[in-house]
Design a protein around this motif. Structure first.
Motif, PDB file in Angstrom:
ATOM      1  N   ILE A   1      40.667  29.083  35.610  1.00 23.11           N
ATOM      2  CA  ILE A   1      40.520  29.964  34.451  1.00 23.11           C
ATOM      3  C   ILE A   1      41.109  29.328  33.204  1.00 23.11           C
ATOM      4  CG2 ILE A   1      41.252  32.176  33.447  1.00 23.11           C
ATOM      5  CD1 ILE A   1      41.008  33.396  36.239  1.00 23.11           C
ATOM      6  N   LEU A   2      42.321  28.824  33.306  1.00 22.96           N
ATOM      7  CA  LEU A   2      42.967  28.223  32.142  1.00 22.96           C
ATOM      8  C   LEU A   2      42.249  26.960  31.683  1.00 22.96           C
ATOM      9  CD1 LEU A   2      46.749  28.654  33.059  1.00 22.96           C
ATOM     10  CD2 LEU A   2      45.372  30.055  31.501  1.00 22.96           C
ATOM     11  N   SER A   3      41.764  26.172  32.634  1.00 21.70           N
ATOM     12  CA  SER A   3      41.096  24.922  32.267  1.00 21.70           C
ATOM     13  C   SER A   3      39.730  25.159  31.639  1.00 21.70           C
ATOM     14  CB  SER A   3      40.963  24.013  33.488  1.00 21.70           C
ATOM     15  OG  SER A   3      40.120  24.598  34.469  1.00 21.70           O
TER      16      SER A   3
ATOM     17  N   GLU B   1      41.502  29.211  41.593  1.00 18.93           N
ATOM     18  CA  GLU B   1      40.336  29.792  40.937  1.00 18.93           C
ATOM     19  C   GLU B   1      40.673  31.058  40.160  1.00 18.93           C
ATOM     20  OE1 GLU B   1      41.160  32.467  44.062  1.00 18.93           O
ATOM     21  OE2 GLU B   1      41.092  30.290  44.094  1.00 18.93           O
ATOM     22  N   GLY B   2      41.894  31.610  40.328  1.00 24.57           N
ATOM     23  CA  GLY B   2      42.145  32.926  39.773  1.00 24.57           C
ATOM     24  C   GLY B   2      43.534  33.170  39.223  1.00 24.57           C
TER      25      GLY B   2
ATOM     26  N   GLN C   1      38.749  36.968  28.394  1.00 23.23           N
ATOM     27  CA  GLN C   1      38.330  38.284  28.875  1.00 23.23           C
ATOM     28  C   GLN C   1      37.136  38.164  29.803  1.00 23.23           C
ATOM     29  OE1 GLN C   1      35.902  41.410  26.661  1.00 23.23           O
ATOM     30  NE2 GLN C   1      37.989  42.196  26.349  1.00 23.23           N
ATOM     31  N   ARG C   2      36.143  37.381  29.403  1.00 20.96           N
ATOM     32  CA  ARG C   2      34.936  37.216  30.226  1.00 20.96           C
ATOM     33  C   ARG C   2      35.279  36.623  31.585  1.00 20.96           C
ATOM     34  NH1 ARG C   2      30.803  33.813  31.772  1.00 20.96           N
ATOM     35  NH2 ARG C   2      31.995  31.984  31.115  1.00 20.96           N
ATOM     36  N   LEU C   3      36.100  35.585  31.601  1.00 18.39           N
ATOM     37  CA  LEU C   3      36.459  34.922  32.856  1.00 18.39           C
ATOM     38  C   LEU C   3      37.257  35.846  33.772  1.00 18.39           C
ATOM     39  CD1 LEU C   3      37.398  31.392  31.496  1.00 18.39           C
ATOM     40  CD2 LEU C   3      35.401  31.984  32.872  1.00 18.39           C
TER      41      LEU C   3
ATOM     42  N   LEU D   1      37.021  38.796  43.182  1.00 15.70           N
ATOM     43  CA  LEU D   1      38.136  39.193  44.047  1.00 15.70           C
ATOM     44  C   LEU D   1      37.838  40.506  44.760  1.00 15.70           C
ATOM     45  CD1 LEU D   1      40.995  38.500  45.020  1.00 15.70           C
ATOM     46  CD2 LEU D   1      41.886  39.831  43.091  1.00 15.70           C
ATOM     47  N   MET D   2      37.193  41.434  44.069  1.00 13.59           N
ATOM     48  CA  MET D   2      36.804  42.697  44.714  1.00 13.59           C
ATOM     49  C   MET D   2      35.854  42.445  45.874  1.00 13.59           C
ATOM     50  SD  MET D   2      36.303  45.183  41.384  1.00 13.59           S
ATOM     51  CE  MET D   2      35.521  46.463  42.372  1.00 13.59           C
ATOM     52  N   THR D   3      34.956  41.482  45.709  1.00 18.07           N
ATOM     53  CA  THR D   3      34.050  41.117  46.799  1.00 18.07           C
ATOM     54  C   THR D   3      34.834  40.585  47.984  1.00 18.07           C
ATOM     55  OG1 THR D   3      32.274  40.572  45.244  1.00 18.07           O
ATOM     56  CG2 THR D   3      32.114  39.632  47.458  1.00 18.07           C
ATOM     57  N   GLN D   4      35.793  39.698  47.708  1.00 15.76           N
ATOM     58  CA  GLN D   4      36.614  39.142  48.787  1.00 15.76           C
ATOM     59  C   GLN D   4      37.371  40.249  49.527  1.00 15.76           C
ATOM     60  OE1 GLN D   4      40.834  36.979  49.312  1.00 15.76           O
ATOM     61  NE2 GLN D   4      39.641  36.176  47.601  1.00 15.76           N
ATOM     62  N   ILE D   5      37.997  41.153  48.782  1.00 13.15           N
ATOM     63  CA  ILE D   5      38.804  42.213  49.389  1.00 13.15           C
ATOM     64  C   ILE D   5      37.948  43.156  50.232  1.00 13.15           C
ATOM     65  CG2 ILE D   5      40.206  44.255  48.871  1.00 13.15           C
ATOM     66  CD1 ILE D   5      41.319  42.692  46.456  1.00 13.15           C
ATOM     67  N   SER D   6      36.794  43.562  49.693  1.00 11.21           N
ATOM     68  CA  SER D   6      35.928  44.496  50.428  1.00 11.21           C
ATOM     69  C   SER D   6      35.337  43.842  51.672  1.00 11.21           C
ATOM     70  CB  SER D   6      34.824  45.031  49.517  1.00 11.21           C
ATOM     71  OG  SER D   6      34.011  43.977  49.041  1.00 11.21           O
ATOM     72  N   GLN D   7      34.962  42.572  51.564  1.00  6.40           N
ATOM     73  CA  GLN D   7      34.382  41.892  52.720  1.00  6.40           C
ATOM     74  C   GLN D   7      35.437  41.621  53.784  1.00  6.40           C
ATOM     75  OE1 GLN D   7      31.032  41.517  52.631  1.00  6.40           O
ATOM     76  NE2 GLN D   7      31.140  41.030  54.815  1.00  6.40           N
TER      77      GLN D   7
END
Length: 235
Positions: free
Chosen positions: A12-14, A77-78, A122-124, A132-138
């Protein structure tokens, strides 16, 4: 003269435009963290956020009896501390360092100020929130539907992706807590993966020997989450 700061090895920062990064740069501090370090506790205000550089953060759900289970992983990545930009100051989970390394720390108020400007940060962060929500729900589905060796294979692949290393230190006890299973179950599952040539596991050190075998052993959840991360965030 504008002072230029080196970019951390965080996705994100890069990826920020130079102008946005330079606004944040004076407030960024790279710190060393060790396995087991707690970054924030459940229901306590999050005063600082963390962008992993070469460390791995677990988001852990805590139960009243003291037991815990991992619900999410945050690598380079986050960012850990998303409730800060989502309108809340606290979360039900604990942020804990799973694999030692370095993280970039930033004051939560500074992050909110930059986020509210509506730029690339903001977009990133919004895209990362969806990933992350996808990862948590899966992960929740995976824990209910798949056997331990499949879940362990998926989890090891995710760890590898987050830190971009194929060798790391993790004890069976820690893995059992993260997966929410007995240590004996981890022992059996790790033995199956080792016998199949996917990993080598000795004295708390795990080495990925054959990623293709590990992918074949893992359940469908790994591929689903990986595809979504690539769609939203890139490789």
């Amino acid at each position: 003269m504008t002072e230029h700061h080196p970019r951390p090895d965080n996705q994100i920062l890069s990826a920020l435009p130079q102008s946005e990064f330079q606004r944040l740069a004076p407030h960024l501090k790279t710190i060393a963290v060790a396995s087991g370090d707690i970054l924030y506790e459940p229901y306590e205000p999050i005063r600082e956020v963390y962008f992993p550089d070469c460390a791995l953060i677990s988001l852990v759900s805590m139960m009243e009896d003291g037991s815990m289970t991992e619900v999410g992983l945050v690598g380079k990545e986050g960012m850990a501390g998303l409730p800060v930009v989502l309108g809340g100051q606290t979360t039900m989970s604990q942020g804990i360092i799973q694999i030692s390394g370095t993280v970039v720390r930033l004051d939560a108020n500074i992050l909110k100020q930059e986020f509210q400007q509506g730029g690339e940060l903001q977009r990133l962060l919004l895209l990362y929130t969806q990933a992350l929500m996808t990862q948590i729900s899966q992960t929740a589905v995976c824990n209910c539907k798949h056997v331990v060796e499949q879940r362990l294979a998926r989890w090891l692949l995710t760890v590898c992706d987050c830190i971009q290393q194929e060798e790391f230190h993790l004890t069976q006890e820690f893995i059992s807590i993260m997966l929410g299973v007995r240590r004996s179950s981890v022992t059996v599952a790790a033995g199956i993966l080792q016998q199949g040539g996917a990993i080598r596991y000795r004295r708390g050190k795990i080495t990925i020997l054959n990623r293709d075998v590990l992918i074949k052993t893992a359940c469908e959840c790994y591929g689903l989450v990986q595809t979504e991360y690539q769609r939203l965030l890139g490789d």
